[in-house]
Enzyme design. Structure first.
Site, PDB file in Angstrom:
ATOM      1  CE1 TYR A   4      -0.626  22.568  11.702  1.00  0.00           C
ATOM      2  CE2 TYR A   4      -0.742  22.760   9.315  1.00  0.00           C
ATOM      3  CZ  TYR A   4      -0.177  22.189  10.446  1.00  0.00           C
ATOM      4  OH  TYR A   4       0.831  21.266  10.316  1.00  0.00           O
ATOM      5  CB  THR A  10       3.481  21.846   7.658  1.00  0.00           C
ATOM      6  OG1 THR A  10       2.623  21.648   6.546  1.00  0.00           O
ATOM      7  CG2 THR A  10       3.169  23.235   8.226  1.00  0.00           C
ATOM      8  CG  ASP A  11       3.390  21.047   2.291  1.00  0.00           C
ATOM      9  OD1 ASP A  11       2.576  21.176   3.230  1.00  0.00           O
ATOM     10  OD2 ASP A  11       3.179  20.312   1.307  1.00  0.00           O
ATOM     11  CD  GLU A  12      -1.370  22.772   5.487  1.00  0.00           C
ATOM     12  OE1 GLU A  12      -2.004  23.715   5.964  1.00  0.00           O
ATOM     13  OE2 GLU A  12      -1.799  21.615   5.414  1.00  0.00           O
ATOM     14  CE  LYS A  36       4.144  22.982  12.484  1.00  0.00           C
ATOM     15  NZ  LYS A  36       4.623  22.144  13.623  1.00  0.00           N
TER      16      LYS A  36
HETATM   17  P1  NAD Z   1      -1.093  14.818  15.521  1.00  0.00           P
HETATM   18  O1  NAD Z   1      -2.180  15.817  15.702  1.00  0.00           O
HETATM   19  O2  NAD Z   1      -1.422  13.443  15.085  1.00  0.00           O
HETATM   20  O3  NAD Z   1      -0.270  14.666  16.885  1.00  0.00           O
HETATM   21  C1  NAD Z   1       0.094  15.749  17.679  1.00  0.00           C
HETATM   22  C2  NAD Z   1       0.585  15.220  19.023  1.00  0.00           C
HETATM   23  O4  NAD Z   1       1.013  16.355  19.819  1.00  0.00           O
HETATM   24  C3  NAD Z   1      -0.491  14.488  19.827  1.00  0.00           C
HETATM   25  O5  NAD Z   1       0.037  13.299  20.354  1.00  0.00           O
HETATM   26  C4  NAD Z   1      -0.848  15.470  20.921  1.00  0.00           C
HETATM   27  O6  NAD Z   1      -1.297  14.849  22.113  1.00  0.00           O
HETATM   28  C5  NAD Z   1       0.469  16.204  21.114  1.00  0.00           C
HETATM   29  N1  NAD Z   1       0.294  17.551  21.691  1.00  0.00           N
HETATM   30  C6  NAD Z   1      -0.561  18.510  21.281  1.00  0.00           C
HETATM   31  N2  NAD Z   1      -0.457  19.596  22.073  1.00  0.00           N
HETATM   32  C7  NAD Z   1       0.499  19.318  22.988  1.00  0.00           C
HETATM   33  C8  NAD Z   1       1.074  20.048  24.044  1.00  0.00           C
HETATM   34  N3  NAD Z   1       0.663  21.278  24.363  1.00  0.00           N
HETATM   35  N4  NAD Z   1       2.054  19.472  24.792  1.00  0.00           N
HETATM   36  C9  NAD Z   1       2.470  18.211  24.494  1.00  0.00           C
HETATM   37  N5  NAD Z   1       1.944  17.472  23.498  1.00  0.00           N
HETATM   38  C10 NAD Z   1       0.976  18.018  22.743  1.00  0.00           C
HETATM   39  O7  NAD Z   1      -0.062  15.518  14.548  1.00  0.00           O
HETATM   40  P2  NAD Z   1       0.840  14.875  13.387  1.00  0.00           P
HETATM   41  O8  NAD Z   1       0.035  14.782  12.155  1.00  0.00           O
HETATM   42  O9  NAD Z   1       1.527  13.687  13.918  1.00  0.00           O
HETATM   43  O10 NAD Z   1       1.907  16.055  13.171  1.00  0.00           O
HETATM   44  C11 NAD Z   1       3.112  16.107  13.926  1.00  0.00           C
HETATM   45  C12 NAD Z   1       3.917  17.314  13.493  1.00  0.00           C
HETATM   46  O11 NAD Z   1       4.205  17.220  12.109  1.00  0.00           O
HETATM   47  C13 NAD Z   1       3.188  18.645  13.678  1.00  0.00           C
HETATM   48  O12 NAD Z   1       4.126  19.593  14.123  1.00  0.00           O
HETATM   49  C14 NAD Z   1       2.669  18.986  12.300  1.00  0.00           C
HETATM   50  O13 NAD Z   1       2.554  20.373  12.130  1.00  0.00           O
HETATM   51  C15 NAD Z   1       3.766  18.402  11.430  1.00  0.00           C
HETATM   52  N6  NAD Z   1       3.364  17.986  10.067  1.00  0.00           N
HETATM   53  C16 NAD Z   1       2.273  17.175   9.894  1.00  0.00           C
HETATM   54  C17 NAD Z   1       1.952  16.735   8.607  1.00  0.00           C
HETATM   55  C18 NAD Z   1       0.778  15.816   8.358  1.00  0.00           C
HETATM   56  O14 NAD Z   1       0.470  15.542   7.193  1.00  0.00           O
HETATM   57  N7  NAD Z   1       0.115  15.284   9.387  1.00  0.00           N
HETATM   58  C19 NAD Z   1       2.726  17.147   7.516  1.00  0.00           C
HETATM   59  C20 NAD Z   1       3.824  17.992   7.749  1.00  0.00           C
HETATM   60  C21 NAD Z   1       4.142  18.388   9.028  1.00  0.00           C
HETATM   61  O1  TDX Z   2     -13.256  15.598   4.654  1.00  0.00           O
HETATM   62  C1  TDX Z   2     -12.366  16.131   3.963  1.00  0.00           C
HETATM   63  N1  TDX Z   2     -12.617  16.422   2.648  1.00  0.00           N
HETATM   64  C2  TDX Z   2     -11.708  17.029   1.834  1.00  0.00           C
HETATM   65  O2  TDX Z   2     -11.981  17.279   0.661  1.00  0.00           O
HETATM   66  C3  TDX Z   2     -11.071  16.472   4.501  1.00  0.00           C
HETATM   67  C4  TDX Z   2     -10.743  16.176   5.946  1.00  0.00           C
HETATM   68  C5  TDX Z   2     -10.158  17.061   3.658  1.00  0.00           C
HETATM   69  N2  TDX Z   2     -10.463  17.355   2.371  1.00  0.00           N
HETATM   70  C6  TDX Z   2      -9.434  17.981   1.513  1.00  0.00           C
HETATM   71  C7  TDX Z   2      -8.800  19.238   2.070  1.00  0.00           C
HETATM   72  C8  TDX Z   2      -7.403  19.169   1.513  1.00  0.00           C
HETATM   73  O3  TDX Z   2      -7.377  19.721   0.213  1.00  0.00           O
HETATM   74  O4  TDX Z   2      -8.374  17.035   1.402  1.00  0.00           O
HETATM   75  C9  TDX Z   2      -7.097  17.674   1.425  1.00  0.00           C
HETATM   76  C10 TDX Z   2      -6.294  17.142   2.593  1.00  0.00           C
HETATM   77  O5  TDX Z   2      -6.926  17.600   3.781  1.00  0.00           O
HETATM   78  P1  TDX Z   2      -6.326  17.280   5.235  1.00  0.00           P
HETATM   79  O6  TDX Z   2      -6.172  15.812   5.378  1.00  0.00           O
HETATM   80  O7  TDX Z   2      -7.154  18.014   6.233  1.00  0.00           O
HETATM   81  O8  TDX Z   2      -4.850  17.878   5.112  1.00  0.00           O
HETATM   82  P2  TDX Z   2      -4.313  19.359   4.779  1.00  0.00           P
HETATM   83  O9  TDX Z   2      -5.325  20.381   5.067  1.00  0.00           O
HETATM   84  O10 TDX Z   2      -3.741  19.308   3.394  1.00  0.00           O
HETATM   85  O11 TDX Z   2      -3.141  19.478   5.869  1.00  0.00           O
HETATM   86  C11 TDX Z   2      -2.286  18.331   6.133  1.00  0.00           C
HETATM   87  O12 TDX Z   2      -1.041  18.452   5.492  1.00  0.00           O
HETATM   88  C12 TDX Z   2      -0.101  19.331   6.025  1.00  0.00           C
HETATM   89  C13 TDX Z   2      -2.098  18.095   7.625  1.00  0.00           C
HETATM   90  O13 TDX Z   2      -3.364  18.035   8.275  1.00  0.00           O
HETATM   91  C14 TDX Z   2      -1.232  19.131   8.258  1.00  0.00           C
HETATM   92  O14 TDX Z   2      -0.979  18.834   9.626  1.00  0.00           O
HETATM   93  C15 TDX Z   2       0.079  19.168   7.512  1.00  0.00           C
HETATM   94  O15 TDX Z   2       0.870  20.192   8.026  1.00  0.00           O
END
Ligand code: NAD
Ligand code: TDX
Length: 376
Positions: free
Chosen positions: A182, A157-159, A186
């Site tokens: 988190y 992730t970019d975080e 990562k």
């Molecule tokens: P998500 O939370 O929707 O899904 C995570 C999945 O991993 C689920 O299906 C869960 O059951 C599985 N999982 C969790 N723990 C496990 C374990 N111990 N063994 C096997 N499976 C397990 O997450 P997402 O949003 O789809 O993110 C996927 C990946 O992308 C993550 O690595 C996250 O850090 C990265 N990422 C997410 C975002 C975003 O905006 N959501 C952005 C950048 C990177």
């Molecule tokens: O109820 C809310 N109100 C609010 O203001 C929630 C859930 C979020 N927010 C804000 C927090 C953040 O500034 O919105 C922005 C986005 O929040 P999230 O959806 O929780 O995402 P963020 O914290 O930016 O992280 C996401 O992007 C990077 C994903 O959850 C991560 O998995 C990914 O790595």
């Protein structure tokens, strides 16, 4: 060549494989989650991809096989797709799956992914994101010792880069500065991946993506939570002043970027992925309300009235912005969805899939999983 000694702006064609990597069998971790399921769906629907897929997912609260319903059954019958409920921390299981299925590439999505949950309970994040990645690396190292090389693509992730001020962008060589449990977990997993490549010669690639949105996103994240609350007439909780900035990318565009890196990127390289679409949370919410109001036939003023400013997230990162010039320039990647179109699509999908949202929000999806997978 590794990115450690290659500034992003100087990245060269040497970072691209001369001939594409063509995996025969992919072990996808977290393939029942939001982004992992997009990757599984798009790969199975891609006539140019012949790889078999083994989907290893623990089905935590975030994993949902309904995310794959209608997309995997035919491939499953043809022996091209297998689902295994299991834990990435179980090194013996990962090793066995790699051996049994002839896996030559692991695409690692599985993680605990929600920042707020990491603040309330960091332990699962350390265990899954750090120890889980460690177990996968150890499994691959152990296979390598028997003469079988397995490529690992690690999805990050970019975080990990921390928080930006009003200007500037994260590039691949930006120093890590994680600021939530988190992002620290990562970052730790990213460091382990690079260390294993350097020390043990594992073939690895890494991608760091910005905020994703789109169908099947768990409604704890900003966009799906706000859509669901609009539809149910519930408060729309904005953290702090709502001026925090995120860069948004449609989920299938991320899945395509991962596939490009898997197939084309040289070992040891990392790639930033983003939407070139920075928005303040409050501006995003206004745009989203307009789309929901129009598509769902609701009064926009009434939806605006639901906006509620709440206590800020502790340590809330102010701004993320990705420079994705390297993947655009060297791998020819470009998102297919602009934000306006992606948002329309996401709201349309939500309205057409109210049952999915309702089952997730009510917890009903767990009963099905527990009934069908309790003994596996
Ligand atoms: P998500 O939370 O929707 O899904 C995570 C999945 O991993 C689920 O299906 C869960 O059951 C599985 N999982 C969790 N723990 C496990 C374990 N111990 N063994 C096997 N499976 C397990 O997450 P997402 O949003 O789809 O993110 C996927 C990946 O992308 C993550 O690595 C996250 O850090 C990265 N990422 C997410 C975002 C975003 O905006 N959501 C952005 C950048 C990177
Ligand atoms: O109820 C809310 N109100 C609010 O203001 C929630 C859930 C979020 N927010 C804000 C927090 C953040 O500034 O919105 C922005 C986005 O929040 P999230 O959806 O929780 O995402 P963020 O914290 O930016 O992280 C996401 O992007 C990077 C994903 O959850 C991560 O998995 C990914 O790595």
């Amino acid at each position: 060549m590794s990115d450690v000694d290659t500034p992003a702006h100087a990245a060269t064609a040497q970072q691209v494989l001369a001939a594409p990597r063509a995996p025969r069998c992919l072990l996808v971790t977290g393939g029942a989650g939001f982004i992992g399921s997009s990757f599984v769906r798009t790969r199975l629907g891609d006539p140019a991809c012949a790889a078999r897929i083994v989907n290893l997912d623990l089905l935590t609260y975030a994993g949902n096989l309904e995310n794959l319903a209608g997309s995997v059954e035919e491939a499953e019958r043809a022996g091209r797709y297998t689902f295994v409920r299991g834990d990435i921390r179980d090194q013996a299981l990962v090793e066995r799956l790699i051996e049994q299925h002839g896996v030559d590439c692991v695409v690692h999505f599985a993680a605990e992914s929600h920042v707020d949950r990491s603040i309330h309970g960091p332990r699962d994040f350390i265990e899954t994101n750090v120890l889980g990645t460690f177990a996968i690396l150890e499994a691959i190292r152990s296979r390598r010792a028997t003469g079988h090389d397995v490529h690992l693509h690690h999805v990050s992730t970019d975080e990990v880069f921390g928080s930006l001020g009003a200007t500037g962008f994260f590039v691949e060589t930006t120093a890590y500065d994680p600021r939530s449990p988190y992002s620290a977990s990562k970052a730790a997993s990213d460091h382990l991946v690079r260390a294993y490549a350097h020390t043990y010669g594992l073939s690895t690639t890494l991608s760091n993506c910005s905020n994703n949105y789109g169908p099947y996103q768990f409604p704890e994240k900003l966009i799906p939570l706000m859509i669901a609350n609009c539809l149910e007439g519930k408060a729309l909780p904005v953290y702090g002043d709502g001026q925090n900035v995120r860069d948004w990318l449609y989920v299938d565009d991320h899945a395509e970027a991962v596939w490009l890196v898997v197939t084309r990127a040289a070992p040891g390289t990392s790639w930033n992925v983003g939407g070139r679409n920075e928005m303040k949370n409050l501006d995003l919410l206004h745009e989203l309300i307009a789309v929901v109001a129009r598509q769902a036939g609701k009064d926009p003023a009434a939806l605006h009235g639901l906006i509620t400013f709440v206590k800020d997230r502790p340590g809330h990162d102010r701004r993320y912005a990705i420079d994705c010039g390297k993947i655009e320039r060297l791998l020819g990647w470009a998102p297919r969805h602009d934000f306006a179109g992606g948002l329309e699509e996401t709201v349309r999908w939500t309205l057409a899939n109210r049952a999915w949202i309702d089952r997730v929000r009510s917890g009903a999806y767990r009963e099905w999983i527990d009934r069908n997978y309790a003994t596996r």
